[in-house]
Scaffold this active site. Sequence first.
Site, short mmCIF file in Angstrom:
data_model
loop_
_atom_site.label_atom_id
_atom_site.label_comp_id
_atom_site.label_asym_id
_atom_site.label_seq_id
_atom_site.Cartn_x
_atom_site.Cartn_y
_atom_site.Cartn_z
N LYS A 175 0.83 -1.20 0.00
CA LYS A 175 0.00 0.00 0.00
C LYS A 175 0.87 1.25 0.00
O LYS A 175 1.82 1.34 0.76
CB LYS A 175 -0.87 0.02 1.24
CG LYS A 175 -2.26 -0.52 1.01
CD LYS A 175 -2.94 -0.93 2.30
CE LYS A 175 -2.81 0.11 3.39
NZ LYS A 175 -3.58 1.34 3.15
N ILE B 17 -13.65 -18.70 3.98
CA ILE B 17 -13.76 -17.29 4.35
C ILE B 17 -15.10 -16.68 3.93
O ILE B 17 -15.48 -15.61 4.39
CB ILE B 17 -12.57 -16.50 3.76
CG1 ILE B 17 -11.25 -17.14 4.17
CG2 ILE B 17 -12.58 -15.05 4.20
CD1 ILE B 17 -11.05 -17.31 5.67
N GLU C 48 -21.98 -16.35 -0.89
CA GLU C 48 -21.99 -14.93 -1.31
C GLU C 48 -22.30 -14.70 -2.79
O GLU C 48 -21.78 -13.76 -3.39
CB GLU C 48 -20.65 -14.26 -0.93
CG GLU C 48 -20.34 -14.29 0.55
CD GLU C 48 -19.05 -13.57 0.95
OE1 GLU C 48 -18.60 -12.67 0.21
OE2 GLU C 48 -18.48 -13.92 2.00
N ARG D 23 -5.66 -2.73 -12.19
CA ARG D 23 -6.81 -2.96 -11.32
C ARG D 23 -7.38 -1.64 -10.82
O ARG D 23 -6.65 -0.81 -10.28
CB ARG D 23 -6.33 -3.71 -10.12
CG ARG D 23 -6.88 -4.97 -9.56
CD ARG D 23 -8.04 -5.54 -9.63
NE ARG D 23 -8.76 -5.13 -8.43
CZ ARG D 23 -9.79 -5.76 -8.01
NH1 ARG D 23 -10.24 -6.79 -8.64
NH2 ARG D 23 -10.41 -5.36 -6.94
N TRP E 37 -13.31 1.79 2.38
CA TRP E 37 -13.40 1.58 0.94
C TRP E 37 -14.48 2.43 0.28
O TRP E 37 -14.96 2.13 -0.80
CB TRP E 37 -13.56 0.08 0.64
CG TRP E 37 -12.23 -0.64 0.73
CD1 TRP E 37 -11.00 -0.06 0.75
CD2 TRP E 37 -12.00 -2.05 0.82
NE1 TRP E 37 -10.02 -1.02 0.84
CE2 TRP E 37 -10.60 -2.25 0.88
CE3 TRP E 37 -12.83 -3.18 0.84
CZ2 TRP E 37 -10.02 -3.52 0.97
CZ3 TRP E 37 -12.25 -4.43 0.93
CH2 TRP E 37 -10.86 -4.59 0.99
N GLU F 281 -6.19 -0.11 6.74
CA GLU F 281 -5.98 0.82 5.63
C GLU F 281 -5.70 2.27 6.03
O GLU F 281 -4.84 2.91 5.50
CB GLU F 281 -7.21 0.80 4.73
CG GLU F 281 -6.95 1.42 3.41
CD GLU F 281 -7.20 0.43 2.30
OE1 GLU F 281 -7.82 0.81 1.34
OE2 GLU F 281 -6.80 -0.74 2.43
N HIS G 124 -12.49 -11.52 9.71
CA HIS G 124 -11.46 -11.89 8.75
C HIS G 124 -10.71 -10.64 8.33
O HIS G 124 -11.30 -9.60 8.08
CB HIS G 124 -12.09 -12.56 7.52
CG HIS G 124 -11.13 -12.70 6.38
ND1 HIS G 124 -10.12 -13.61 6.37
CD2 HIS G 124 -11.02 -12.01 5.22
CE1 HIS G 124 -9.42 -13.49 5.25
NE2 HIS G 124 -9.95 -12.52 4.54
N HIS H 11 -4.73 -16.73 -3.89
CA HIS H 11 -4.50 -15.71 -4.91
C HIS H 11 -3.91 -16.29 -6.18
O HIS H 11 -3.62 -15.56 -7.12
CB HIS H 11 -3.62 -14.60 -4.35
CG HIS H 11 -4.23 -13.97 -3.13
ND1 HIS H 11 -4.04 -14.49 -1.87
CD2 HIS H 11 -5.06 -12.92 -2.98
CE1 HIS H 11 -4.72 -13.76 -1.00
NE2 HIS H 11 -5.35 -12.81 -1.65
N CYS I 232 -8.25 -16.55 2.12
CA CYS I 232 -9.18 -15.46 1.78
C CYS I 232 -10.38 -16.07 1.06
O CYS I 232 -10.45 -17.30 0.89
CB CYS I 232 -8.49 -14.40 0.93
SG CYS I 232 -9.38 -12.83 0.84
N1 GLN Z 1 -16.11 -12.82 3.01
C1 GLN Z 1 -15.39 -12.23 1.95
C2 GLN Z 1 -15.11 -13.29 0.88
O1 GLN Z 1 -14.97 -14.42 1.23
C3 GLN Z 1 -14.08 -11.66 2.41
C4 GLN Z 1 -13.33 -11.01 1.29
C5 GLN Z 1 -12.07 -10.31 1.67
O2 GLN Z 1 -11.45 -10.62 2.65
N2 GLN Z 1 -11.65 -9.37 0.88
O3 GLN Z 1 -15.02 -12.97 -0.29
ZN ZN Z 2 -9.34 -11.66 2.70
#
Ligand code: GLN
Ligand code: ZN
Length: 755
Positions: free
Chosen positions: A114, A425, A478, A509, A555, A599, A636, A689, A721
């Site tokens: 960052k 997550i 989600e 991005r 954000w 952040e 998280h 990732h 994540c």
């Molecule tokens: N709950 C969100 C997901 O699983 C968390 C995303 C994140 O940490 N940026 O996408």
């Molecule tokens: Zn995350």
Amino acid sequence: MSFFTSVTGFPRIGELRELKFCEEKYFRGEISEEELKQTAKQLRKKHWLEQNGIDFIPSNDFSYYDNMLDTAVLFNIIPERYKNLCLSETDTYFAMARGYQKNGKDVKALAMKKWFNTNYHYIVPEYEDDIQIKLTGTKPFDEYIEAQEYGIDTVPSLIGPLTLIKLIRFKGNIKENDILNDILTAYKQLTEKFEELGAKWIAFCEPFLVKDLTKDDIELFEKIYLYLLESKRIKVLLQTYFGDVRNCVDSINKLDFDGVGLDFCEGKKTEEIVCGIDKNKLLFAGVVNGKNIWKNNYTKTIDIIRNTGRENIVISTSCSLLHVPYTLENESKLELKSKKYFAFAKEKLTELKEIKDALNSTNETDAFRENKVLFSSERYTEDTEVKNKVQNIDNEQYTRLPAFNEREKIQKERFKFPLLPTTTIGSFPQTIDVKQNRTKFKKGEISESEYIEFNKKKIKECIELQEELGIDVLVHGEYERNDMVEYFGENLNGFIFTEKAWVQSYGTRCVKPPIIWGDISRKAPITVEWSKYAQSLTKKPVKGMLTGPVTILNWSFPREDISTKESTLQIALAIRDEVLDLEKNDIKIIQIDEAALREKLPLRKSDWHREYLDWVIPSFRLVHSCVKADTQIHTHMCYSEFSDIIKAIDAMDADVITFEASRSDLQLLDVLKENNFKTEVGPGVYDIHSPRVPSVEEIVSAIEKMLTKTESSKLWINPDCGLKTRGNEETIKSLKNMVEAVNIVRKKLNTVSSR
Ligand code: GLN
Ligand code: ZN
């Protein structure tokens, strides 16, 4: 008195993200390097011409990916592994930015971090011992000459030597001081080259100066510029931003800078400090906010300018306009009544000129009058209920009872999880069908019930999959969310959304932050129906899934008429309503994501608590303090970069925290131990990732390593994540391996304990 205007930097990604799309085509091999360069050239031209009428227009603020990376390449700070790829200059550059996986070669990208307290990420230059630092690139000169073709004499903008040295990652034995001479020689050559080219000014950006500086930092700063500014034949602007320079005013005065750029928006002490800055240095007053989208209040700005008591002043942006969207002109859906309060990059150029005109003119200008009218009228109608609620939060509401230890026992009794419980997550792959369903619904091509039915089908499949895999705590996937902040923003009162207001986050991005317009409250339950449905399909607990108040705030573009603390508390109360509704509907575990908690941590450590953590952490606690002892609260965080705020993280008082750890060699676990971290932890056991599927053995060994540092009764097993950017196939394989690995470790632990 004379007034001028200046811009610190202009967005380069393009009005409609042209650079992004062009680069992505280039990455896919659809266009040639020549075509890429042509587009870049046209964009630079457009951006310079856009700034027509500004007195100091920057060059070298353009970048194909990132200015820090540009600087590294300019000075030959290119690690061996990229040189060895034997690619063209352009492709070496992109390999450093994005990694290179082609023709049997596999080199990872440089690290990304960052940029100070922004949501922009820079590429971290990496220094290896055998690198010879020298001026090898020509980008700043080429762009300076290029602008002249359009009749514009620009101010070349460069990352200054101090900030560069401070941000370099040293890989070998050689450190800061050992490279100083080479750095200085290279910068000196660069300055001389601009003298030759006939440039009048050059700007060195030194945001590092707004941090808490040590004696050594200050010495280094003086040493660098004593050398660089000696017998120069060009005017040098010291450009600072993101805060004030309270630690080095004397040094700035001592050094032969011709201009000093100060941030009047984020620099809390700038108005005070400016009086002490040598009057012979031209002041570049960063009064037009480069980070937020609200119109400038001319009355206030003009007061600030006049109070400096200076003869000549350059009206400038507080930092590069890179951090705001390009223009309001493409926002066709924004209502005029709100639009008139905003200024994006292009509109900020007009503001600079209007402020200058207002200062120069003896009569009140039309623009100034209009601005006064705007700021004297009521912008929005206050929600007195929300205001009162925030005012009446009493201290007890910040503390969850009973305390963690007791809750932990109660919850272990209630859930009876196996050792090392497994979870994910939250999100599952957002495959094309999921995105299409949402787009069709938004466009009105399918009905609401069709939209819901589709998502329910996905949820059902997701639950079945997790049961089959044998995961202990499930999620609904989600599918209804595009973005974890936008989704909640859309379902809360007080937010405004844009169509084209993209801001570069890193490389190609971009993000499109919502705008906090008014007081925030919840319209109606947001996630309850989805969670209820998911829970109805299984006996295992399904986690409710919410975004926390700090992340929603960080954000978004925040309001400037009330404090960010107040906005955050408003959001916290709204999300709390959701937490309570989930609990009422028999959701036993609720995750409140705070991906962006860190952040906006202030740049000065001395401000961390007073200005941020002391209200941020309570805001999070406010959201969940009201739940019953046997409801389990998870949170998280995306980066495991919280060693230095570890106490604050523990004080969030969640029951479980999951975070990214797979890439950070588990150092954090030592810190957790040293600090008697009470919260249960799920340090991600594999990296989501990348599409790579981790093997069972790999995960077993990751878990076993974790167990050497963490009590097994506190450890959760999960990816690092959300899975939304991954494909189905690799997700299933990876999770399968994860569960298998846990079972192996559990078995080993059981045989040990039964012996
Ligand atoms: N709950 C969100 C997901 O699983 C968390 C995303 C994140 O940490 N940026 O996408
Ligand atoms: Zn995350």
